[in-house]
Every structure is written in structure tokens, then in C-alpha cells.
Write an enzyme that holds these catalytic residues in place. Structure first.
Site, PDB file in Angstrom:
ATOM      1  N   TRP A 151      49.432  23.952  34.687  1.00 53.90           N
ATOM      2  CA  TRP A 151      49.752  23.607  36.074  1.00 53.90           C
ATOM      3  C   TRP A 151      51.209  23.218  36.257  1.00 53.90           C
ATOM      4  O   TRP A 151      51.747  23.391  37.350  1.00 53.90           O
ATOM      5  CB  TRP A 151      48.784  22.564  36.618  1.00 53.90           C
ATOM      6  CG  TRP A 151      48.962  21.120  36.202  1.00 53.90           C
ATOM      7  CD1 TRP A 151      49.162  20.622  34.960  1.00 53.90           C
ATOM      8  CD2 TRP A 151      48.900  19.989  37.082  1.00 53.90           C
ATOM      9  NE1 TRP A 151      49.226  19.252  35.001  1.00 53.90           N
ATOM     10  CE2 TRP A 151      49.069  18.828  36.291  1.00 53.90           C
ATOM     11  CE3 TRP A 151      48.702  19.840  38.455  1.00 53.90           C
ATOM     12  CZ2 TRP A 151      49.060  17.541  36.822  1.00 53.90           C
ATOM     13  CZ3 TRP A 151      48.689  18.554  38.984  1.00 53.90           C
ATOM     14  CH2 TRP A 151      48.873  17.420  38.181  1.00 53.90           C
ATOM     15  N   ASP A 152      51.867  22.725  35.229  1.00 52.83           N
ATOM     16  CA  ASP A 152      53.313  22.490  35.320  1.00 52.83           C
ATOM     17  C   ASP A 152      54.023  23.747  35.801  1.00 52.83           C
ATOM     18  O   ASP A 152      54.963  23.687  36.599  1.00 52.83           O
ATOM     19  CB  ASP A 152      53.884  22.123  33.948  1.00 52.83           C
ATOM     20  CG  ASP A 152      53.500  20.741  33.471  1.00 52.83           C
ATOM     21  OD1 ASP A 152      54.387  19.882  33.352  1.00 52.83           O
ATOM     22  OD2 ASP A 152      52.304  20.526  33.219  1.00 52.83           O
ATOM     23  N   ASN A 188      45.699  24.978  28.724  1.00 52.02           N
ATOM     24  CA  ASN A 188      46.453  23.744  28.923  1.00 52.02           C
ATOM     25  C   ASN A 188      47.907  24.000  28.496  1.00 52.02           C
ATOM     26  O   ASN A 188      48.844  23.651  29.210  1.00 52.02           O
ATOM     27  CB  ASN A 188      45.814  22.648  28.081  1.00 52.02           C
ATOM     28  CG  ASN A 188      46.412  21.280  28.279  1.00 52.02           C
ATOM     29  OD1 ASN A 188      45.746  20.277  28.150  1.00 52.02           O
ATOM     30  ND2 ASN A 188      47.692  21.183  28.567  1.00 52.02           N
ATOM     31  N   SER A 198      41.462  24.348  29.790  1.00 49.64           N
ATOM     32  CA  SER A 198      42.429  24.924  30.714  1.00 49.64           C
ATOM     33  C   SER A 198      43.174  23.775  31.399  1.00 49.64           C
ATOM     34  O   SER A 198      43.295  22.684  30.849  1.00 49.64           O
ATOM     35  CB  SER A 198      41.704  25.809  31.734  1.00 49.64           C
ATOM     36  OG  SER A 198      42.619  26.475  32.582  1.00 49.64           O
ATOM     37  N   GLN A 199      43.673  24.023  32.607  1.00 49.00           N
ATOM     38  CA  GLN A 199      44.310  23.004  33.439  1.00 49.00           C
ATOM     39  C   GLN A 199      44.062  23.370  34.896  1.00 49.00           C
ATOM     40  O   GLN A 199      43.519  24.434  35.187  1.00 49.00           O
ATOM     41  CB  GLN A 199      45.810  22.895  33.136  1.00 49.00           C
ATOM     42  CG  GLN A 199      46.139  21.905  32.035  1.00 49.00           C
ATOM     43  CD  GLN A 199      47.574  21.410  32.073  1.00 49.00           C
ATOM     44  OE1 GLN A 199      48.493  22.149  32.386  1.00 49.00           O
ATOM     45  NE2 GLN A 199      47.770  20.149  31.719  1.00 49.00           N
ATOM     46  N   GLY A 347      44.852  17.237  33.962  1.00 48.93           N
ATOM     47  CA  GLY A 347      46.286  17.026  34.089  1.00 48.93           C
ATOM     48  C   GLY A 347      46.662  15.591  34.396  1.00 48.93           C
ATOM     49  O   GLY A 347      47.802  15.180  34.175  1.00 48.93           O
ATOM     50  N   ASP A 349      46.449  12.567  33.083  1.00 50.72           N
ATOM     51  CA  ASP A 349      46.200  11.731  31.920  1.00 50.72           C
ATOM     52  C   ASP A 349      47.408  10.819  31.680  1.00 50.72           C
ATOM     53  O   ASP A 349      48.485  11.306  31.432  1.00 50.72           O
ATOM     54  CB  ASP A 349      45.904  12.596  30.685  1.00 50.72           C
ATOM     55  CG  ASP A 349      46.975  13.666  30.451  1.00 50.72           C
ATOM     56  OD1 ASP A 349      47.500  14.224  31.434  1.00 50.72           O
ATOM     57  OD2 ASP A 349      47.289  13.951  29.297  1.00 50.72           O
ATOM     58  N   GLU A 527      60.387  12.897  34.234  1.00 53.00           N
ATOM     59  CA  GLU A 527      59.001  13.307  34.436  1.00 53.00           C
ATOM     60  C   GLU A 527      58.343  12.552  35.583  1.00 53.00           C
ATOM     61  O   GLU A 527      57.573  13.114  36.366  1.00 53.00           O
ATOM     62  CB  GLU A 527      58.233  13.056  33.133  1.00 53.00           C
ATOM     63  CG  GLU A 527      56.744  13.364  33.193  1.00 53.00           C
ATOM     64  CD  GLU A 527      56.024  12.872  31.944  1.00 53.00           C
ATOM     65  OE1 GLU A 527      55.124  13.581  31.492  1.00 53.00           O
ATOM     66  OE2 GLU A 527      56.371  11.782  31.453  1.00 53.00           O
TER      67      GLU A 527
END
Length: 585
Positions: A151-152, A188, A198-199, A347, A349, A527
Site C-alpha cells: 500500500w505504500d 506486503n 498481502s496489504q 498496514g 501496525d 515517515e
């Protein structure tokens, strides 16, 4: 293309559009001075004020790019094993890869056939772990995240397309299609230990973004779109079959196929699982079945993770060594580890959104995931129409409407006026306020009345530095007081879609100015940010404690939020980059 300008291809990006029309080139800027001034000169002034941060982002696309021709690509600070490169089973070894063994001092191996789909067996039997082969270049987030993330990459690609880097954006989409074809799904990230999850699914948004940009550039590629469609359908199928179904709700959940501790957390999040055990035992209101006690004389661990010693100690009253007696052993349960891993697929976390340390993630139908799947279904409907697949389009429309109805039934809290997650195990809506409540605006699911109700909750999340993840301070980096770029963009796009441009302008400016202020101070983009103090200084106590420099998705979101701002706010932001705009001349 000059990095400070945005060309027409990006006007065809297919995330939910804003109500106001976007121009084909960078928005016109008007200087905030009494004397008349040309729009061209005003734009130049604002651009100069923002030049340093724009240059940082532009250079960052290359700095953060990775390919198999670069030996640094194989580095993995999350683990200590020697570099390995794994190719799909029965995939011919390219000549360029053969040369890597000598040049980069890595071992090249083939995966077992079972690694062609997500599951426990393949990922947990591959030893040592290593990088998964991808054919093209990609942009990494930065720091410990030296891989292409699921997803990033969507938010990175938003920035790439906004900055005219269609070539790199297309390479990344092609890599994701390669992952789906050879590894079973968008991963991921491209490491072997991520073959179990996955994500959040953004693949269709990425496909339509690149397709639209290519078409705008005069290179519509229907053959490529046909292949992308087939693989997007395969990736989508992961989320609508067991074990990713959320009971009988008709909705989906996050679920990691693996068992035991997440490999990337063992070295990189030192002491994390021990801290979880201590928290659970100290809070009797938390489900105590998340830990299991080792029976007297038992030697094997009662779960796949470590066993921790519970001790009874005298209270130290002098400098003498404290005397302690071991009372019992305790370990985290298999169900905790399943929740922990599933939280990482989400995602988010680490947050306490799905219970302490995300332990119950796999028991919920989340707002974010199901909004994304609705968006995917609408995207697949659109792609079907472009390809002339009328029957497919009708089926995708039907699926989208069914999911929308289920979201309205289970995820809309009419009493509080919020979209919330649903605990399908206990058949109860979550009371945990979370910024993902704005996802249904972004996806176009909310009614106008629901949007009006949601906007009243903006003060729950809004802080001087943007939107915080939640009002709950837990020590987790995805909770209060932190603001993250992806959720700023989702909320911004969602608010604009329903006509709340004034609110979107205000909140996005708060985040943009926070990023710019910290960049002005230390020359980096991070981030995450503390939205209360408007600082990049963080005090995370759950999970990894770093605030990583780079940073891929913050770079991308900065460009897109900047593009959404009215001219006068862009000018204001530019002027803040120095004592005045004229000082940059």
C-alpha cells in the site's frame, strides 16, 4: 520534465476526484501583496519558496529507487541472514541475475512450487529468507523498508505521476502484476517472509492511474490493460474467499496465513512481544486467553513464540541484588500471533484499534479494507467497460452494490454518526474512534447525510499538525498523537468529494506546513509526525521506535496535497519557507 512542474498525464489519475476541477498544469498562484502582480510571476515566487523541498522529493525518487542491478537492493536490516535472491519456481534464471552472485555476493535460488500462492507452508519453510525477484525498478519507502511495499506504493505512485515520472510508476505496477502472477497476490513486500500476507488493496487504483496517464500522453495501451485486468481479478479473489471472509457479514477481513511471531519483528522490534505479555498480565480487563501458562514440568513452548518467565521478587530496599523465585512460564497464544500478523497485513501496525496491540485484528470487518474493496469493484467495473466486457461490468456493479449495502448495515453507526469497524465474532460495532472513518467518503460510499454527520467529528481527529490516527494515546505509532501521510490524503480526497473543500484546505495545510517546517529545520521528510507538537520527534513504545527518513509515501502525498490547495494557501506555504518569498530571489 522539470521536477517542479506537473504535466497533463496526471489529470487522469483514478482515485476519487475532488469536486473542484483540476487544471492541466500546476495551479496558478497569486501573491498576497497589495500591488498587482502577474499570475506567472506569482507562480514563480511560490515555486522558488518551495524549491528546496520539491527538489528533495524529486531527487528522492532516484535515491529511493531499487533494481536488481544495484547490490544495495538486497540489504535487509530487519534480519541478519546473508543476502539471498529467490526466483519463482520454474522461472528461467535471467543472464543478468546469474552475474549477481559474483558481483553482489548473493545466492540465487528458486522457490518451491507452493510459493505460487499465499500460504503457510512455502514462506515458513524457506530458509534462509531473502528478496523475491521482480523484473523492474521500484521505489522503496526508506530506511528499514528496503523493499517494494503493497500500500505504500500507491501513495508513492501518486507522487510519481504528479511529478511526471510515468516510467517509474508503470514499472512498479508491472512489478505488482508480476507478484500476482508468480507469487499469488500483491505482497506486503517482496521478501520471502511476506509470502503469508498481502496489504490494503490499492492495485486497481494504481492500474487506472497509470493507464490514464499513458492515455493522456497519447499512448493508450489496451493490451496492457487487458493483462492488468486479468491479474487484478486474481488479486481481488484473495479477499472474497476464506479465510479472508468476515463471518456471514458479506464483508472481508485481514488475515495472515502464517503462525507464530512475525519474522521481521523479532530482531527489529526488540522486546516487543515481552512487553505485550507484561501488558496483558497487568490489565485484567484484557482477554487473558491471549496468554497461555506453561504447566509445571512442561519443557516445550505452548505456542510458536517464546516463553517468558514470571518471577516473584522481593522489593529492593538496598543496593543488594534482589532475590527472585520463578513462579511459572507464560507465552502468547497462537490466536494472539494470528491477530498480530493480520494487523501487519492491515498496514496499521501498531495500534490498539483492534484490541491491545492489534490482537483481535482478524476478528473484525474493517472500514478501510471494505471501502478499498468497494473501490476495487467499481474500478473493475470501469475497466470492464473500457475493454468492452459488458457482462463483467454488470457483475462488478452488482458486487459493489452488495458490498455497499453490507457496509451500511454493519459499519455505519447511526447513533454516533461514524463509520466504524465491526467485530463479527462478538457481533458488535467498535467504539474505537479511528481516522479510517473517512475511507467511505474517499470511496464514494457515504450518503450526503452521512458525510454531514462525519464532518462533525473532524474535531475528534484534527490537531495543529493535521489529523491524528485516533484520540487514544497507547504508545502505538498508529494512534494518538501521530499523523501519517496516507490517511491525510484519503481524508482530504474524501472531504473534497463531498464538497467540504474549506475543511480539506485547512486540515491538509496543517499537515503540509508541519512537513515543511520540519524539513526547513533538519532537511528531511519523515515517515510520521506528531500532530500535536508539529514535530518529527516521536516517543513510540509499541513496535519499532524509529521515525524513518525518506520517506516514500510522505513525499508523494506532499505533492498531491499541495496540488489540491488553493493558490493563496500555496503562496502562504511558500512564504513560510523563508522570511519572505522575495528573500528567495
Amino acid at each position: 520534465m522539470h521536477p517542479g512542474r506537473i504535466g497533463s498525464p496526471v489529470t487522469f489519475l483514478r482515485w476519487p476526484p475532488a469536486k473542484r476541477l483540476r487544471p492541466l498544469s500546476f495551479i496558478l498562484l497569486f501573491a498576497l501583496i497589495p500591488a498587482p502582480i502577474s499570475a506567472q510571476q506569482s507562480r514563480k515566487d511560490a515555486g522558488m519558496g518551495l524549491d528546496p523541498i520539491r527538489s528533495y522529493i524529486s531527487a528522492g525518487w532516484n535515491t529511493l529507487s531499487r533494481s536488481l542491478s544495484d547490490c544495495a537492493t538486497f540489504s535487509d536490516t530487519k534480519l541478519t541472514t546473508a543476502p539471498q535472491l529467490y526466483l519463482p519456481a520454474d522461472f528461467p534464471v535471467p543472464e543478468s541475475v546469474k552475474q549477481l552472485e559474483t558481483r553482489c555476493k548473493i545466492q540465487v535460488k528458486s522457490l518451491p512450487p507452493s510459493a505460487s500462492h499465499l500460504g503457510t507452508g512455502a514462506a515458513q519453510s524457506i530458509d534462509p529468507p531473502g528478496l523475491l525477484y521482480l523484473e523492474n525498478r521500484y521505489v522503496v519507502p526508506g530506511g528499514r523498508f528496503n523493499e517494494m511495499y503493497g500500500w505504500d506504493s500507491y501513495f508513492i505512485m501518486v507522487g510519481l505521476l504528479r511529478d511526471g515520472r510515468l516510467d517509474l510508476a508503470r514499472d512498479m505496477v508491472n512489478n505488482f502484476l508480476f507478484e500476482v502472477e508468480h507469487y499469488g497476490a500483491v505482497l506486503n513486500a517482496n521478501r520471502t517472509y511476506y509470502l503469508t500476507r498481502s496489504q490494503p488493496p490499492f492495485l486497481t487504483s494504481m492500474i487506472l492511474g497509470v493507464y490514464g496517464a499513458q492515455k493522456a500522453a497519447g499512448h493508450e495501451d489496451l493490451k496492457w490493460l487487458e493483462k492488468a485486468y486479468q491479474l487484478a481479478v486474481k488479486d481481488y479473489s484473495l479477499w472474497v474467499a476464506e479465510p479472508h471472509l468476515a463471518g456471514v457479514t458479506g464483508l472481508s477481513r485481514y488475515f495472515d496465513f502464517g503462525d507464530g511471531p512475525a519474522p521481521e519483528s523479532v530482531k527489529d522490534e526488540t522486546g516487543h512481544y515481552r512487553e505485550v505479555v507484561a501488558y496483558i498480565l497487568a490489565h485484567t480487563d484484557v482477554d487473558q486467553s491471549l496468554v497461555v501458562r506453561k504447566a509445571s514440568g512442561q519443557t516445550a513452548s505452548p505456542s510458536a513464540g517464546s516463553t517468558y518467565s514470571l518471577q516473584v521478587c522481593d522489593v529492593a530496599r538496598t543496593m543488594a541484588k534482589t532475590d527472585c523465585t520463578v513462579a511459572s512460564g507464560v507465552a502468547l497464544s497462537a490466536d494472539f500471533y494470528k491477530g498480530d500478523r493480520s494487523m501487519r497485513e492491515s498496514g496499521y501496525d501498531i495500534s490498539f484499534r483492534f484490541g491491545p496491540y492489534g490482537a483481535g485484528t482478524h476478528h473484525f470487518a474493517p472500514v478501510c479494507l471494505n471501502s478499498l474493496l468497494y473501490k476495487s469493484e467499481k474500478d473493475l467495473e470501469e475497466i470492464s467497460k473500457i475493454l468492452g466486457r459488458k457482462e463483467d461490468a454488470e457483475q462488478w456493479q452488482k458486487r459493489a452494490e452488495e458490498r455497499k449495502a453490507a457496509i451500511q448495515k454493519y459499519l455505519w453507526d447511526s447513533h454516533r454518526g461514524l463509520f466504524v469497524d465491526y467485530d463479527f465474532v462478538h457481533q458488535a460495532q467498535s467504539s474505537y474512534d479511528y481516522v479510517t472513518t473517512f475511507f467511505p467518503l474517499w470511496a464514494g460510499i457515504a450518503t450526503p447525510e452521512q458525510a454531514q454527520a462525519l464532518i462533525k467529528h473532524l474535531p475528534t481527529f484534527e490537531q495543529p499538525g493535521g489529523l491524528v490516527m485516533s484520540p487514544h494515546e497507547t504508545g502505538g505509532q498508529w494512534d494518538f498523537p501521530y499523523a501519517w501521510a496516507p490517511d491525510q490524503l484519503i481524508a482530504d480526497e474524501g472531504l473534497r468529494k463531498y464538497g467540504f473543500n474549506k475543511e480539506a484546505d485547512r486540515v491538509s495545510y496543517e499537515f503540509l506546513s508541519t512537513v515543511a517546517e520540519n524539513f526547513r529545520r533538519d532537511g528531511t521528510i519523515r515517515e510520521k509526525y506528531n500532530a500535536v507538537t508539529r514535530s518529527s520527534e516521536t516517543q513510540v513504545t509499541a513496535g519499532y521506535h524509529m521515525n524513518i527518513v525518506g520517506f516514500g509515501w510522505t513525499n508523494g502525498v506532499f505533492l498531491e496535497l499541495l496540488h489540491e490547495l488553493p493558490a493563496e494557501l500555496v503562496q502562504k506555504l511558500a512564504s513560510e519557507q523563508g522570511s519572505s518569498v522575495s528573500a528567495t530571489h
